[in-house]
Design a protein around this motif. Structure first.
Motif, mmCIF file in Angstrom:
data_model
loop_
_atom_site.group_PDB
_atom_site.id
_atom_site.type_symbol
_atom_site.label_atom_id
_atom_site.label_comp_id
_atom_site.label_asym_id
_atom_site.label_seq_id
_atom_site.Cartn_x
_atom_site.Cartn_y
_atom_site.Cartn_z
ATOM 1 N N MET A 1 0.845 -1.182 0.000
ATOM 2 C CA MET A 1 0.000 0.000 0.000
ATOM 3 C C MET A 1 0.890 1.246 0.000
ATOM 4 O O MET A 1 1.874 1.306 0.724
ATOM 5 N N ASN A 2 0.547 2.220 -0.795
ATOM 6 C CA ASN A 2 1.285 3.474 -0.864
ATOM 7 C C ASN A 2 0.626 4.519 0.027
ATOM 8 O O ASN A 2 -0.591 4.659 0.031
ATOM 9 N N TYR A 3 1.450 5.239 0.787
ATOM 10 C CA TYR A 3 0.970 6.291 1.668
ATOM 11 C C TYR A 3 1.521 7.627 1.197
ATOM 12 O O TYR A 3 2.578 7.694 0.574
ATOM 13 N N PHE A 4 0.816 8.699 1.552
ATOM 14 C CA PHE A 4 1.396 10.021 1.376
ATOM 15 C C PHE A 4 2.596 10.091 2.304
ATOM 16 O O PHE A 4 2.580 9.514 3.395
ATOM 17 N N THR A 5 3.619 10.806 1.900
ATOM 18 C CA THR A 5 4.797 10.966 2.750
ATOM 19 C C THR A 5 5.163 12.438 2.859
ATOM 20 O O THR A 5 4.816 13.249 1.996
ATOM 21 N N TYR A 6 5.858 12.761 3.935
ATOM 22 C CA TYR A 6 6.433 14.084 4.130
ATOM 23 C C TYR A 6 7.805 13.859 4.735
ATOM 24 O O TYR A 6 7.926 13.179 5.768
ATOM 25 N N LYS A 7 8.832 14.349 4.069
ATOM 26 C CA LYS A 7 10.222 14.147 4.495
ATOM 27 C C LYS A 7 10.522 12.662 4.734
ATOM 28 O O LYS A 7 11.099 12.272 5.742
ATOM 29 N N ASP A 8 10.062 11.849 3.817
ATOM 30 C CA ASP A 8 10.314 10.399 3.789
ATOM 31 C C ASP A 8 9.607 9.595 4.871
ATOM 32 O O ASP A 8 9.900 8.411 5.055
ATOM 33 N N TYR A 9 8.681 10.192 5.602
ATOM 34 C CA TYR A 9 7.892 9.456 6.592
ATOM 35 C C TYR A 9 6.444 9.373 6.115
ATOM 36 O O TYR A 9 5.902 10.356 5.612
ATOM 37 N N PRO A 10 5.798 8.217 6.279
ATOM 38 C CA PRO A 10 4.408 8.087 5.841
ATOM 39 C C PRO A 10 3.434 8.842 6.745
ATOM 40 O O PRO A 10 3.674 9.001 7.942
ATOM 41 N N ASP A 79 6.885 19.715 10.557
ATOM 42 C CA ASP A 79 8.326 19.970 10.649
ATOM 43 C C ASP A 79 8.882 19.545 12.003
ATOM 44 O O ASP A 79 9.948 18.933 12.080
ATOM 45 N N LEU A 80 8.172 19.856 13.075
ATOM 46 C CA LEU A 80 8.606 19.433 14.406
ATOM 47 C C LEU A 80 8.588 17.914 14.503
ATOM 48 O O LEU A 80 9.536 17.298 15.007
ATOM 49 N N ALA A 81 7.543 17.296 14.011
ATOM 50 C CA ALA A 81 7.429 15.838 14.055
ATOM 51 C C ALA A 81 8.564 15.166 13.288
ATOM 52 O O ALA A 81 9.132 14.172 13.754
ATOM 53 N N ALA A 82 8.922 15.707 12.134
ATOM 54 C CA ALA A 82 10.021 15.135 11.347
ATOM 55 C C ALA A 82 11.341 15.219 12.110
ATOM 56 O O ALA A 82 12.128 14.262 12.131
ATOM 57 N N ALA A 83 11.577 16.341 12.778
ATOM 58 C CA ALA A 83 12.801 16.484 13.573
ATOM 59 C C ALA A 83 12.810 15.481 14.728
ATOM 60 O O ALA A 83 13.841 14.850 15.003
ATOM 61 N N TRP A 84 11.679 15.348 15.409
ATOM 62 C CA TRP A 84 11.589 14.378 16.512
ATOM 63 C C TRP A 84 11.902 12.964 16.000
ATOM 64 O O TRP A 84 12.657 12.213 16.623
ATOM 65 N N LEU A 85 11.291 12.579 14.879
ATOM 66 C CA LEU A 85 11.481 11.222 14.359
ATOM 67 C C LEU A 85 12.918 11.009 13.906
ATOM 68 O O LEU A 85 13.478 9.930 14.143
ATOM 69 N N ASP A 86 13.517 12.005 13.269
ATOM 70 C CA ASP A 86 14.908 11.870 12.842
ATOM 71 C C ASP A 86 15.808 11.586 14.036
ATOM 72 O O ASP A 86 16.659 10.691 13.987
ATOM 73 N N ARG A 87 15.619 12.326 15.123
ATOM 74 C CA ARG A 87 16.459 12.141 16.322
ATOM 75 C C ARG A 87 16.129 10.829 17.046
ATOM 76 O O ARG A 87 17.022 10.095 17.434
ATOM 77 N N ALA A 88 14.855 10.551 17.228
ATOM 78 C CA ALA A 88 14.446 9.385 18.020
ATOM 79 C C ALA A 88 14.787 8.072 17.317
ATOM 80 O O ALA A 88 15.216 7.119 17.969
ATOM 81 N N ASN A 89 14.590 8.009 16.012
ATOM 82 C CA ASN A 89 14.820 6.771 15.288
ATOM 83 C C ASN A 89 16.280 6.581 14.889
ATOM 84 O O ASN A 89 16.664 5.514 14.457
ATOM 85 N N ALA A 90 17.090 7.625 15.044
ATOM 86 C CA ALA A 90 18.530 7.513 14.720
ATOM 87 C C ALA A 90 19.295 6.806 15.823
ATOM 88 O O ALA A 90 20.355 6.243 15.591
ATOM 89 N N SER A 91 18.766 6.841 17.038
ATOM 90 C CA SER A 91 19.501 6.245 18.160
ATOM 91 C C SER A 91 19.231 4.778 18.342
ATOM 92 O O SER A 91 18.474 4.153 17.761
#
Length: 91
Positions: A1-10, A79-91
């Motif tokens: 299934m394809n989802y809309f994405t924003y900054k590579d997150y569905p 934008d805030l959510a993307a920053a949170w996910l980048d930091r949280a999922n990088a660790s």
């Protein structure tokens, strides 16, 4: 299934709730659209509540929330959510 994405997150939306991120990652962001206004016949978000949540199924929903925030537009919230996910999922 394809989802809309924003900054590579569905993005998955159900009425006034948006889930941002992949359940395969360690964290996702749950957003609630609290207020809207009408502009040119469309509802525009004017207040969005964000919750950074762990995808660990062993945690109850209240324990899963590690951050909260609020923004005045969906764009700012994403934008805030993307920053949170980048930091949280990088660790």
């Amino acid at each position: 299934m394809n989802y809309f994405t924003y900054k590579d997150y569905p993005l998955v939306r159900n009425k006034k709730e948006i889930y941002y991120g992949s359940m395969a990652d360690d964290y996702v962001v749950w957003m609630q659209i609290l207020n809207t206004k009408q502009e040119q016949g469309m509802d525009i978000a004017t207040k969005v509540k964000l919750y950074l949540m762990s995808t660990d199924e062993k945690l109850n929903p209240m324990e899963a929330i590690s951050k909260t925030g609020e923004r005045e537009s969906l764009y700012e919230a994403l934008d805030l959510a993307a920053a949170w996910l980048d930091r949280a999922n990088a660790s």
